[in-house]
Every structure is written in structure tokens, then in C-alpha cells.
Design an enzyme around this catalytic site. Structure first.
Site, PDB file in Angstrom:
ATOM      1  N   ASP A   1      13.109   6.377 -12.780  1.00  0.00           N
ATOM      2  CA  ASP A   1      13.291   5.503 -13.955  1.00  0.00           C
ATOM      3  C   ASP A   1      12.076   5.422 -14.882  1.00  0.00           C
ATOM      4  O   ASP A   1      12.174   4.860 -15.972  1.00  0.00           O
ATOM      5  CB  ASP A   1      13.675   4.065 -13.554  1.00  0.00           C
ATOM      6  CG  ASP A   1      14.973   3.975 -12.789  1.00  0.00           C
ATOM      7  OD1 ASP A   1      15.752   4.945 -12.818  1.00  0.00           O
ATOM      8  OD2 ASP A   1      15.217   2.931 -12.145  1.00  0.00           O
TER       9      ASP A   1
ATOM     10  N   ASP B   1      21.232  -1.808  -4.254  1.00  0.00           N
ATOM     11  CA  ASP B   1      20.547  -1.666  -5.539  1.00  0.00           C
ATOM     12  C   ASP B   1      19.924  -2.975  -5.985  1.00  0.00           C
ATOM     13  O   ASP B   1      19.093  -3.004  -6.893  1.00  0.00           O
ATOM     14  CB  ASP B   1      21.537  -1.207  -6.618  1.00  0.00           C
ATOM     15  CG  ASP B   1      22.094   0.178  -6.340  1.00  0.00           C
ATOM     16  OD1 ASP B   1      21.310   1.071  -5.970  1.00  0.00           O
ATOM     17  OD2 ASP B   1      23.316   0.364  -6.474  1.00  0.00           O
TER      18      ASP B   1
ATOM     19  N   ASP C   1      10.551  -0.413 -12.620  1.00  0.00           N
ATOM     20  CA  ASP C   1      11.888  -0.947 -12.894  1.00  0.00           C
ATOM     21  C   ASP C   1      11.825  -2.018 -13.990  1.00  0.00           C
ATOM     22  O   ASP C   1      12.391  -3.103 -13.863  1.00  0.00           O
ATOM     23  CB  ASP C   1      12.505  -1.517 -11.614  1.00  0.00           C
ATOM     24  CG  ASP C   1      14.001  -1.761 -11.732  1.00  0.00           C
ATOM     25  OD1 ASP C   1      14.642  -1.142 -12.600  1.00  0.00           O
ATOM     26  OD2 ASP C   1      14.537  -2.571 -10.951  1.00  0.00           O
TER      27      ASP C   1
END
Length: 340
Positions: free
Chosen positions: A172, A314, A133
Site C-alpha cells: 500500500d 483485514d 496504512d
């Protein structure tokens, strides 16, 4: 379990035991064949792959998911029945993020084994890439080095083994290159290529998918190039819309564009866990989102899956400014049920 039962059926046993002489001849032929094969081929060739869909009787619903655990611990809460019916009872992917109690091998083996004992198909997510991330930051962390990651992901794949499974590899990881140096991006591609090789070699009955972001992040041709470098050709394909909100239709368009750039030989899955109302352009606990269609074998794609756990935050943002990333919130869950 279904695939295992095939090996122990009475008709098959009878056929195999009909002639001792035939057995001896076949064994001798097989041994001779092995002796003339190159050693490298004998050592690395995976078992024959099969569709995990045909080997199981539906998706596995994790009884210890965040929503299921919350419902079990809060039976008198007025929201419990709705959360159980709409979310906790569904087949939601199980995420592995490093630091698993007892190690990644036993954690994955126990989970896949529980699903297999029920003849169900588990969905798992590998989420432990170094600099995880990198752009978002809310779920930062991951393995401490390339070597550590290679050991972790190899152990993960080996723990799945020949049992049927679906695995989404590193959400991601191929999308947030703008937050990496060129050396870090190169290392990441190499790690993902290694991951794809491990699932190809050690988990032949798994459909594994490299994450490819979502429709409004990386151009399809660029993503296709990254997927190719990351070894998408070693595995079933790629995943789109993981942990995001874009509609199934727009996600299918994006996936098909990527596949076209890859030459048309890949497959993809779509995360529909929170895309019932589509996207409003926000990604971190936005208001007005809704549950999407429940997991199923897809139409224009392989599968529609709930990869993200509905109700899991999130990050400390949006409609849940005090809820850390990955923590289940019944308030978020109810808003997803209602679309508010």
C-alpha cells in the site's frame, strides 16, 4: 543450500587444487585488479545475482504461520483438518512489521536460514514504513522516523544476505498517497528508493518487489511513475493485488499496463491468496471471497504468491467485526475455503 553445495563439490575441489602455480598466479592477478579499482566500486558492488527459483527446490511453508499455529493448538476442532489441508500446509508469506522480538536482523536471518536448510524459497514482506496504512487505518503504525526506517530496512536486507528469497516491500505504500502531505509522500519515495538499494546491494539472490496496489486503485501510468521514483529499476519488479481480491486475469492486465509504462523492463508477481471469486468491490473482510490458486511460478508474471495469510482479518469489519487486523480467524478461513 543448493547454491552452497556447488562450492563444495568434489569435481570442483579437484579442479581448483590441480595446480598450485596456477592458484598463485590467479590470486596475484586478482589482487592487482582490486588495487586499480576505485575504492567506492570495491566497497559497494554486490555479489553476482542469481535466480532464487533455480537455487531452491520449491516454496517454503512456514510451520509457525497463524493458520499452522491455530491447527496445532486446536487439534480437536472440527475445522482443523480442512484448514491444515487447504491453508496451513501452503507457502504463505511471513510479514515483518517492526518490534520483532530480538530485533529485525535475527528474526529475518533465522527465518531465511530455516528455509535455506530445507533448500526451500521463503517469501517475506517488509511492512514497517512510517504512516503505514495511512488511508485504511486498520494496520496503522510503522517506524517512528525516516532514520529509524532506514536502519530497519537496511538490517532486514543484510539479514537475508546471499541466501535466496522473495521479498515484497511495503504493501500500500505507493497507493495511499492521497492521505499523505506532499512532504510525507516525498519522504516515502526516498525511503522506498533506499529500500530498493539495500536489497540490490545486500541481498543479491533475492527477487524483491515494490508493492503497486491493485487494479482499481491507482492508474497504471501514475503507479509506474511512483515505482520509477521509488527505485523499481534497482530490483526485480513490483507486486499487485497484495491483500486484495481482484482476479488473476485483471491483475495481470494491470501489471502489464504498469510494465508498459515503465518501458517493459520490469517484472511482477500477483497475490492469489483470496482472489478465487474475484472482487465484489469491498476490501475489508468481504463475504463470498475464496482461496485462489496456490503459490507457483507464474505464466504472464514471475510468480503467483499467497502474500496475505488467508484467514487473517483485514480489520474489525465486514464478516469479522470483532477481529483485529492481522489476527487469524478460523471462521474467516473456512469461509474462504468454501467461498461463502
Amino acid at each position: 543450500m543448493r547454491w552452497n553445495a556447488l562450492l563444495t563439490s568434489a569435481p570442483l575441489k579437484k579442479a581448483l587444487l590441480t595446480s598450485a602455480a596456477l592458484k598463485t598466479a590467479l590470486l596475484r592477478t586478482a589482487l592487482v585488479g582490486l588495487l586499480v579499482l576505485p575504492l567506492s566500486l570495491v566497497a559497494s558492488s554486490p555479489a553476482s545475482a542469481a535466480s532464487p527459483i533455480s537455487l531452491t527446490s520449491g516454496f517454503y511453508s512456514n510451520p509457525d504461520s497463524g493458520p499452522a499455529t491455530w491447527v496445532r493448538n486446536n487439534p480437536s476442532d472440527s475445522r482443523a483438518a480442512r484448514i491444515q489441508s487447504s491453508i496451513a500446509s501452503q507457502a504463505i508469506a511471513r510479514w515483518y512489521t517492526g518490534g520483532e522480538s530480538g530485533g529485525i536482523g535475527p528474526a529475518v536471518a533465522n527465518y531465511v536460514g530455516a528455509a535455506d536448510s530445507r533448500d526451500k524459497l521463503p517469501v517475506l514482506v517488509a511492512y514497517n514504513i512510517p504512516l503505514r496504512d495511512a488511508c485504511g487505518g486498520h494496520s496503522s503504525g510503522g517506524a517512528g522516523s525516516v532514520a529509524e526506517y532506514r536502519t530497519w530496512i537496511s538490517t532486514f536486507a543484510a539479514a537475508v544476505g546471499t541466501r535466496p528469497a522473495v521479498v515484497v516491500i511495503e504493501p500500500d505504500a505507493l497507493s495511499d498517497f492521497s492521505c499523505l502531505s506532499s512532504a510525507q509522500a516525498s519522504d516515502r519515495l526516498a525511503m522506498l528508493a533506499y529500500a530498493s538499494q539495500m536489497f540490490q546491494q545486500k541481498a543479491p539472490n533475492t527477487w524483491a518487489y515494490l508493492d503497486a496496489g491493485h487494479t482499481n486503485w491507482v492508474a497504471p501510468a501514475t503507479m509506474a511513475s511512483r515505482l520509477d521514483s521509488a527505485g523499481v529499476g534497482n530490483i526485480r519488479g513490483f507486486a499487485v493485488n497484495v491483500s486484495n481480491f481482484y482476479s488473476t486475469g485483471s491483475s495481470e492486465t494491470y501489471g502489464n499496463s504498469i510494465n508498459s509504462s515503465l518501458g517493459g523492463g520490469s517484472h511482477f508477481v500477483v497475490d492469489t491468496s483470496r482472489n478465487g471469486n474475484g472482487s465484489n468491490g469491498e476490501w475489508c473482510n468481504p463475504a463470498g471471497r475464496k482461496l485462489g490458486v496456490t503459490p507457483r511460478v507464474g505464466g504472464g508474471e514471475d510468480l503467483l504468491l499467497w502474500v496475505k495469510t488467508p484467514g487473517n482479518s483485514d480489520g474489525a469489519c465486514g464478516i469479522a467485526p470483532t477481529v483485529p487486523a492481522g489476527q487469524f480467524s478460523p471462521a474467516i478461513a473456512v469461509r474462504l475455503i468454501d467461498g461463502t
